[in-house]
Design a protein around this motif. Structure first.
Motif, mmCIF file in Angstrom:
data_model
loop_
_atom_site.group_PDB
_atom_site.id
_atom_site.type_symbol
_atom_site.label_atom_id
_atom_site.label_comp_id
_atom_site.label_asym_id
_atom_site.label_seq_id
_atom_site.Cartn_x
_atom_site.Cartn_y
_atom_site.Cartn_z
ATOM 1 N N ALA A 93 -9.435 5.753 -4.554
ATOM 2 C CA ALA A 93 -7.979 5.823 -4.457
ATOM 3 C C ALA A 93 -7.491 7.254 -4.623
ATOM 4 C CB ALA A 93 -7.334 4.921 -5.508
ATOM 5 N N GLY B 279 0.818 -1.215 0.000
ATOM 6 C CA GLY B 279 0.000 0.000 0.000
ATOM 7 C C GLY B 279 0.846 1.256 0.000
ATOM 8 N N TYR C 281 0.993 4.056 -3.001
ATOM 9 C CA TYR C 281 0.745 5.478 -2.745
ATOM 10 C C TYR C 281 1.868 6.329 -3.330
ATOM 11 C CZ TYR C 281 1.109 9.881 -0.249
ATOM 12 O OH TYR C 281 1.281 11.214 0.054
ATOM 13 N N PHE D 144 -8.047 9.058 -1.404
ATOM 14 C CA PHE D 144 -7.071 8.649 -0.395
ATOM 15 C C PHE D 144 -5.761 9.393 -0.609
ATOM 16 C CE2 PHE D 144 -3.501 6.192 1.080
ATOM 17 C CZ PHE D 144 -3.895 5.677 2.298
ATOM 18 N N LYS E 218 -4.163 2.240 7.475
ATOM 19 C CA LYS E 218 -4.696 2.924 6.291
ATOM 20 C C LYS E 218 -3.972 2.500 5.012
ATOM 21 C CE LYS E 218 -2.128 7.272 7.056
ATOM 22 N NZ LYS E 218 -2.299 8.716 7.358
ATOM 23 N N PHE F 254 -5.396 0.700 1.679
ATOM 24 C CA PHE F 254 -5.158 1.258 0.347
ATOM 25 C C PHE F 254 -4.656 0.191 -0.622
ATOM 26 C CE2 PHE F 254 -2.356 3.764 -2.602
ATOM 27 C CZ PHE F 254 -3.380 4.452 -3.254
#
Length: 411
Positions: free
Chosen positions: A297, A83, A87, A300, A283, A287
């Motif tokens: 997404a 995740g 990101y 986020f 978190k 994700f």
């Protein structure tokens, strides 16, 4: 911090097997129940003499559980790191730009988001960028409010202004809270009123609510209403010991503040991280399972980018907030002063609204509710949302945005 907790699992296994007597009270019962269950499953079934309760299980008997814990730890770490990596490489960039500034002093800018309607000045916290209120096209409280009606004569709608504090420069690093409230904020308020042609409603978010209250009490002639969004007041109302522990965190950073003249962003982020050491793990693990091409997404990433776009805090302000507010509870005790004048909510004479997110983990609801009990005739709402969720979550529009619009437009 989350990774360190996960990696502590193998270290805890020998203690669990050895019936470690010093578990923290919050996990002691769980540990004892787990150990008892493991002994029943892994020990010599039906032969208590071969499996006395105070003797650790043999290594070969305990090994299957150790391997299972190791597999689960690695699976969770992989999901978390996946995740995080997704990101870091996500293509989303903020899809709107800041509104044009109509006033500027030092690093602070006054942004005018709307052009007609009732003027409202939004005051954010000093430690986060103000664009959380103008995050993206889908998640902008300010642009949504600006689009709620209005006509060429300036009636029927809302005209939001946003005070963006900016990153402290050489001038701001010398500031205390009195310089911020009695100086820069009051002058921004004066500029807003001059542009709007009359008094405005002040809306403070989090720490900004305290600053806005101080300004409203200094210049009541310029303020027609006051709104506090998730604003702490009685810092000891929920857990005085926890607040004092937060205050004590200033000590390790004192040498850095003396050198730099500010509490750097990493120091501020550390204070927030202590509220929930596993938050990042949870978190980013969530994700990892999202569709990277989805609006979810994008939302986020937009929020996470804002969270990581923090602002350092001038040293004097950091000391006053941590030592004064958190340590000594000066607002809750009626001892917080701006330019030597006490800030007393009971002295506010305009209409007021206090919104207390019931699921707030940053500002305990009891702390925020204390302000509502002190403001004369204040309206108090408690939506079932969190500190940030109250302005950007899926439920924010129905539970906060629309009711706030109606309150702002009410006579």
């Amino acid at each position: 911090m989350g990774t360190a907790i996960l990696l502590s699992s193998p270290a805890a296994l020998p203690l669990l097997n050895a019936n470690w007597p010093h578990w923290h009270p919050t996990v002691k019962a769980t540990a004892e129940n787990l150990r008892r269950d493991l002994r029943q499953r892994l020990g010599a079934a039906g032969d208590p003499s071969a499996n006395p309760p105070d003797v650790p299980l043999a290594a070969e008997a305990f090994a299957p559980f150790s391997r299972a814990v190791d597999r689960e730890m690695r699976r969770r770490l992989d999901r978390f790191l996946t995740g995080l990596e997704r990101y870091r490489h996500h293509p989303y960039q903020r899809d709107i730009t800041d509104a044009d500034p109509v006033w500027q002093e030092g690093r602070a800018r006054l942004l005018e988001v709307g052009t007609t309607g009732r003027p409202v000045l939004f005051v954010p916290s000093l430690v986060n960028r103000g664009y959380i209120l103008d995050l993206s096209w889908r998640k902008s409280l300010l642009r949504w409010l600006a689009g709620q009606g209005g006509d060429a004569a300036g009636g029927g709608g809302i005209r939001p202004f946003l005070l963006e504090w900016g990153y402290p420069g050489p001038m701001e690093r010398r500031f205390g809270l009195s310089d911020v409230v009695a100086g820069r904020l009051v002058r921004a308020l004066e500029a807003t009123c001059a542009r709007a042609g009359g008094p405005v409603t002040l809306v403070g978010y989090c720490m900004g609510g305290l600053l806005a209250l101080g300004a409203a009490l200094r210049r009541p002639d310029l303020v027609s209403g006051y709104v506090a969004l998730a604003t702490p007041w009685d810092f000891h109302a929920d857990d005085a010991a926890a607040a004092q522990r937060t205050a004590a965190l200033i000590n390790p950073f004192d040498p850095v503040m003396r050198l730099l003249g500010e509490l750097p962003v990493d120091g501020v982020q550390t204070l927030f991280a202590t509220l929930d050491p596993l938050l990042a793990y949870k978190k980013f693990s969530r994700f990892a399972s999202m569709d990277m091409a989805s609006d979810e997404a994008d939302d986020f990433v937009a929020l996470e980018d804002w969270l990581n776009d923090g602002v350092s805090l001038p040293a004097a302000i950091a000391r006053e907030c941590l030592t004064g507010w958190y340590g000594d509870n000066t607002p809750g005790r009626g001892e917080w002063r701006v330019a030597d004048v006490p800030v007393r909510p009971a002295d506010l004479r305009c209409r007021s609204l206090v919104i207390v997110p019931a699921r707030d983990r940053i500002v305990p609801p009891a702390s925020a509710a204390a302000l509502g009990s002190l403001l004369p005739g204040a309206t108090v709402w408690q939506p079932a949302l969190g500190h940030i969720g109250m302005v950007v979550s899926g439920g924010a529009k129905a539970k906060v945005w629309a009711p706030l619009r109606d309150w702002l437009l009410a006579d």
